[in-house]
Design a protein around this motif. Structure first.
Motif, mmCIF file in Angstrom:
data_model
loop_
_atom_site.group_PDB
_atom_site.id
_atom_site.type_symbol
_atom_site.label_atom_id
_atom_site.label_comp_id
_atom_site.label_asym_id
_atom_site.label_seq_id
_atom_site.Cartn_x
_atom_site.Cartn_y
_atom_site.Cartn_z
ATOM 1 N N VAL A 86 0.839 -1.192 0.000
ATOM 2 C CA VAL A 86 0.000 0.000 0.000
ATOM 3 C C VAL A 86 0.878 1.247 0.000
ATOM 4 N N ALA A 87 0.251 2.389 -0.274
ATOM 5 C CA ALA A 87 0.902 3.688 -0.119
ATOM 6 C C ALA A 87 -0.086 4.629 0.548
ATOM 7 N N PHE A 88 0.417 5.511 1.404
ATOM 8 C CA PHE A 88 -0.414 6.424 2.182
ATOM 9 C C PHE A 88 -0.227 7.852 1.677
ATOM 10 N N GLU A 89 -1.325 8.626 1.669
ATOM 11 C CA GLU A 89 -1.286 10.030 1.267
ATOM 12 C C GLU A 89 -2.155 10.848 2.214
ATOM 13 N N ILE A 90 -1.720 12.086 2.494
ATOM 14 C CA ILE A 90 -2.526 13.051 3.242
ATOM 15 C C ILE A 90 -2.739 14.257 2.344
ATOM 16 N N TRP A 91 -4.012 14.613 2.147
ATOM 17 C CA TRP A 91 -4.373 15.741 1.296
ATOM 18 C C TRP A 91 -4.978 16.853 2.145
ATOM 19 N N ALA A 92 -4.568 18.083 1.879
ATOM 20 C CA ALA A 92 -5.136 19.268 2.516
ATOM 21 C C ALA A 92 -5.947 20.001 1.455
ATOM 22 N N ASP A 93 -7.285 19.993 1.592
ATOM 23 C CA ASP A 93 -8.171 20.437 0.522
ATOM 24 C C ASP A 93 -7.774 19.691 -0.753
ATOM 25 N N GLY A 94 -7.417 20.365 -1.837
ATOM 26 C CA GLY A 94 -7.104 19.656 -3.072
ATOM 27 C C GLY A 94 -5.624 19.448 -3.314
ATOM 28 N N THR A 95 -4.791 19.599 -2.274
ATOM 29 C CA THR A 95 -3.346 19.507 -2.448
ATOM 30 C C THR A 95 -2.780 18.352 -1.637
ATOM 31 N N LYS A 96 -1.943 17.545 -2.283
ATOM 32 C CA LYS A 96 -1.285 16.462 -1.559
ATOM 33 C C LYS A 96 -0.222 17.058 -0.649
ATOM 34 N N ALA A 97 -0.370 16.832 0.658
ATOM 35 C CA ALA A 97 0.526 17.440 1.641
ATOM 36 C C ALA A 97 1.630 16.494 2.096
ATOM 37 N N ALA A 98 1.420 15.195 1.986
ATOM 38 C CA ALA A 98 2.445 14.226 2.401
ATOM 39 C C ALA A 98 2.094 12.872 1.809
ATOM 40 N N SER A 99 3.113 12.043 1.613
ATOM 41 C CA SER A 99 2.880 10.691 1.114
ATOM 42 C C SER A 99 4.050 9.805 1.479
ATOM 43 N N THR A 100 3.792 8.521 1.491
ATOM 44 C CA THR A 100 4.846 7.530 1.675
ATOM 45 C C THR A 100 5.122 6.872 0.327
ATOM 46 N N GLY A 101 6.205 6.136 0.244
ATOM 47 C CA GLY A 101 6.364 5.231 -0.880
ATOM 48 C C GLY A 101 5.529 3.989 -0.634
ATOM 49 N N VAL A 102 5.725 2.987 -1.463
ATOM 50 C CA VAL A 102 5.015 1.728 -1.295
ATOM 51 C C VAL A 102 5.548 1.010 -0.059
ATOM 52 N N LEU A 103 4.625 0.610 0.815
ATOM 53 C CA LEU A 103 4.974 -0.112 2.032
ATOM 54 C C LEU A 103 4.450 -1.538 1.941
ATOM 55 N N THR A 104 5.187 -2.470 2.497
ATOM 56 C CA THR A 104 4.783 -3.872 2.527
ATOM 57 C C THR A 104 4.688 -4.336 3.966
ATOM 58 N N ASN A 105 4.255 -5.583 4.146
ATOM 59 C CA ASN A 105 4.168 -6.129 5.498
ATOM 60 C C ASN A 105 5.534 -6.255 6.152
ATOM 61 N N ALA A 106 6.592 -6.285 5.350
ATOM 62 C CA ALA A 106 7.944 -6.384 5.900
ATOM 63 C C ALA A 106 8.472 -5.045 6.388
ATOM 64 N N THR A 107 7.722 -3.953 6.106
ATOM 65 C CA THR A 107 8.156 -2.617 6.484
ATOM 66 C C THR A 107 7.640 -2.275 7.879
ATOM 67 N N ALA A 108 8.531 -1.776 8.734
ATOM 68 C CA ALA A 108 8.107 -1.318 10.061
ATOM 69 C C ALA A 108 7.218 -0.087 9.909
ATOM 70 N N ALA A 109 6.497 0.270 10.963
ATOM 71 C CA ALA A 109 5.648 1.453 10.943
ATOM 72 C C ALA A 109 6.457 2.686 10.541
ATOM 73 N N GLN A 110 5.894 3.467 9.624
ATOM 74 C CA GLN A 110 6.555 4.669 9.128
ATOM 75 C C GLN A 110 5.841 5.904 9.645
ATOM 76 N N GLN A 111 6.620 6.900 10.026
ATOM 77 C CA GLN A 111 6.043 8.173 10.446
ATOM 78 C C GLN A 111 5.647 8.969 9.208
ATOM 79 N N ILE A 112 4.434 9.522 9.215
ATOM 80 C CA ILE A 112 4.016 10.448 8.174
ATOM 81 C C ILE A 112 3.463 11.692 8.853
#
Length: 680
Positions: A619-645
């Motif tokens: 999966v990949a995570f995104e945070i949008w503020a109104d119509g603008t992407k404010a932050a995102s991660t790359g692709v994360l898998t089950n082997a990836t530890a929790a990522q700060q966003i």
């Protein structure tokens, strides 16, 4: 969503499946075995002829019981014959629906002493042939189900057709079966193309015309090879009765338009219309988009208890005609910016059907032109609204304000008939429909003449719920509006103090006259969202009300993982062995919106794939503020530890949390927004 390749169970709207790997693509084809029964694994270097059975020249239309009954006892011959009766009584047969299809659980657990399949005597005491005869007596056709494996997909595992293709096909023909759905479970790793080609040849050998539906869930890209094998092929995993599932499947199927055509169709799975998990607006979108995609229209709701609205949707002949157009073109995407979709389908008569589809949770203006949709330049065009059953003229603009999750479906033609119709007008809204109780919200509406002829005596009105104050702050008409010009009106809308947070209906109306004197009324349903400003300080977002939520599988869960089925069926949020007490459990593709009212500055979270799915999920995570992407991660898998966003959302009215698939298809994508906080 298929959990392969390891043997495991999968919940799909209640269906539990034991499955084995489907294997990799094979060489060109398999020879027709000489024996009556030869296993699909038989070695051969011969090339089989292209499947050209002359069937399904338009997408098949009918009914399948699975989505509404699964394997429950109510699935029996009385129900099936009753569905045939309903097809006739309710006009579905006349609308084009032909096939009454049995899904899994019709058979006994073992073959007979001669190796033949037998109907479950409790469900079908008179046998399948008797049911087929009854269905045929109504002028309809019967479909049946089995799997290209040793067992079918239900939890018990009834006999599959692997190694029995020729005898099973002949038995289906002897019973009078007209349609075969061929599933993908317990396939012993035998190459998919080989398994499905063997059954194609077995069906052909019977001499009976049987529509062949390949159901291998899109795992082996059947759109690249199955036109030589079957009449239709599943392009995705199973649908479920939710907006997120329908939307995800639609997005996977839309890019495959070039593979579809008469006798060979992309199949994004059965219809959920009427099953109760979506609104009627969403079901109209579902039906509209399946028709624009030239998809098979297989009713999946229980017609014995269906509402009048469900029958109205399913039997809309103007929309059915889009699906059944003999040219056989699947619609193509013209644009899809910001969740505002324009999809155009070429029709045999030269017209274009244009779907203006609103993916978002609020009303949106969506527009294109007749030329962008593929029509030649003309002085004017006829525009037919296929849900409102009204015709207009347009100078070329094709535009509408589309309600949240709605679709406006228009048929546009470059013909001389346009002058007989009044001008089309577009009702649009400028401004947010988010409002706090007791505080007035300014709105501006426009009524724009899209037609070649002027709109006369134009007036606009805006109405809300009882007790709401709606006042015009500028002229609302009457006025003459020439081509391309608009009547603009400013409004003040106030929800009474104390109004509970939630959605409330508004309606924007326009009335006008055509140059011939015809009186016309046009309206757009809107929804105002009464919101509550977030409290100051740092708060867990799972404790705050959501504006909207869509999820790929099951509901978005608060403070637990996504359980895929009903609300509250998740587990503790766990990423990389760390358990989190607070957050949201989602499943790609998903989007969750929160009102922040311009008063908040930051969103933070620990994100990742939940541990409950082992080594599955990307999966990949995104945070949008109104119509603008404010932050995102790359692709994360089950082997990836929790990522700060962390995202800066200063000044935003709405924050949107998005999870997308990591690129390998929606497969066990349990995505956790853990320790999710909003700073205000």
């Amino acid at each position: 969503m298929r959990h392969l390749p390891t043997r495991r169970t999968r919940r799909s709207g209640g269906r539990v499946i034991g499955a084995l790997a489907a294997g990799v693509l094979c060489a060109a084809g398999a020879a027709v075995p000489a024996a009556a029964d030869s296993p699909a694994t038989a070695a051969s270097t011969a090339v089989t002829p292209k499947s050209d059975n002359g069937l399904a020249l338009t997408p098949p239309m009918g009914f399948n019981n699975w989505n509404s009954t699964h394997c429950r006892a109510e699935f029996n011959e009385t129900m099936v014959e009753g569905i045939a009766d309903i097809f006739v009584e309710k006009g579905l047969k006349d609308a084009g629906y032909q096939y009454v299809n049995l899904d899994d659980c019709w058979a006994k657990p073992q073959r007979d002493a001669d190796g033949k399949l037998e109907a479950d005597p409790a469900r079908f005491p008179h046998g399948i042939k008797a049911v087929a005869d009854y269905v045929h007596s109504k002028g309809l056709k019967l479909g049946i189900y089995t799997s290209a494996g040793t067992k079918t997909c239900d939890s018990v595992g009834l006999p599959g057709a692997l190694g029995h293709e020729y005898s099973d096909a002949q038995q289906f023909a002897d019973w009078g079966v007209d349609y075969l759905k061929y599933d993908n479970c317990n396939n012993e790793g035998v190459d998919a193309k080989l398994r499905y080609t063997t059954m194609r040849d077995a069906l052909k050998a019977t001499g009976r015309p049987i529509v062949y539906s390949i159901c291998e869930w899109g795992q082996n890209k059947p759109w690249e090879w199955a036109a030589d094998v079957g009449n239709l092929w599943r392009t995705t995993g199973d649908i479920n009765d939710s907006w997120g599932s329908m939307l995800s499947i639609m997005k996977q199927n839309l890019p495959l338009a070039t593979a579809a055509g008469p006798g060979h169709w992309n199949d994004p799975d059965m219809l959920e219309v009427g099953n109760g998990g979506m609104t009627d607006t969403e079901y109209r979108t579902h039906f509209s988009m399946w028709s624009v995609m030239a998809a098979p229209l297989l009713i999946g709701s229980d017609l014995r208890t269906a509402t009048p609205e469900t029958f109205d949707i399913l039997s809309n002949r103007e929309v059915v005609a889009v699906d059944q157009d003999p040219l056989g073109k699947q619609g193509v995407v013209v644009s899809s910016t910001g969740g505002r979709w324009v999809v155009a389908k070429e029709m045999k008569d030269g017209s274009r059907v244009v779907a203006l589809f609103n993916e978002t949770g609020s009303a949106q203006r969506i527009s294109t032109t007749a030329e962008e949709a593929g029509l030649p330049h003309a002085a004017a065009y006829t525009l037919r609204d296929l849900w409102q059953h009204t015709s207009y003229n347009t100078a070329g603009a094709v535009s509408a304000t589309v309600p949240a999750h709605g679709t406006v479906l228009l048929r546009v033609a470059a013909d001389h008939k346009w002058a007989a119709h009044p001008p089309a007008v577009e009702l649009a809204l400028n401004g947010s429909l988010l409002m706090e109780a007791g505080r007035g919200a300014p709105l501006t509406t426009t009524v724009t003449d899209l037609g070649r002829t002027p709109a006369l005596r134009v007036s606009a009105s805006l109405t809300g719920p009882a007790g709401w104050r709606v006042s015009a702050r500028s002229a609302a008409g009457p006025a003459t509006v020439p081509t391309g010009r608009a009547l603009t009106t400013r409004w003040q809308v106030t929800a009474p103090a104390g109004t509970a947070a939630g959605l409330y209906d508004l309606t924007l109306d326009a009335q006008y006259r055509s140059p011939t004197g015809a009186r016309v009324r046009s309206s757009v349903p809107l929804q105002a969202h009464v919101v509550v400003a977030p409290p100051a300080g740092s708060r867990y977002l799972s404790d705050l009300p959501q504006l909207s939520a869509s999820n790929g599988w099951g509901p978005v869960e608060k403070d637990t993982s996504n359980g895929e089925d009903e609300a509250g069926d998740g587990n503790p949020l766990t990423i990389g062995g760390t358990v989190f007490a607070k957050g949201l459990g989602t499943h790609a593709d998903s989007a969750v919106e929160f009102y922040t009212g311009g008063a908040c500055s930051s969103v933070t979270a620990q994100v990742g794939v939940d541990d409950e799915k082992g080594d599955k999920g990307t999966v990949a995570f995104e945070i949008w503020a109104d119509g603008t992407k404010a932050a995102s991660t790359g692709v994360l898998t089950n082997a990836t530890a929790a990522q700060q966003i962390t995202a800066d959302v200063s000044g935003a009215q709405v924050v949107r949390l998005v999870v997308t698939d990591g690129g390998d298809g929606v497969d066990s994508d349990h995505a956790d927004w853990a320790d999710l906080r909003l700073g205000c």
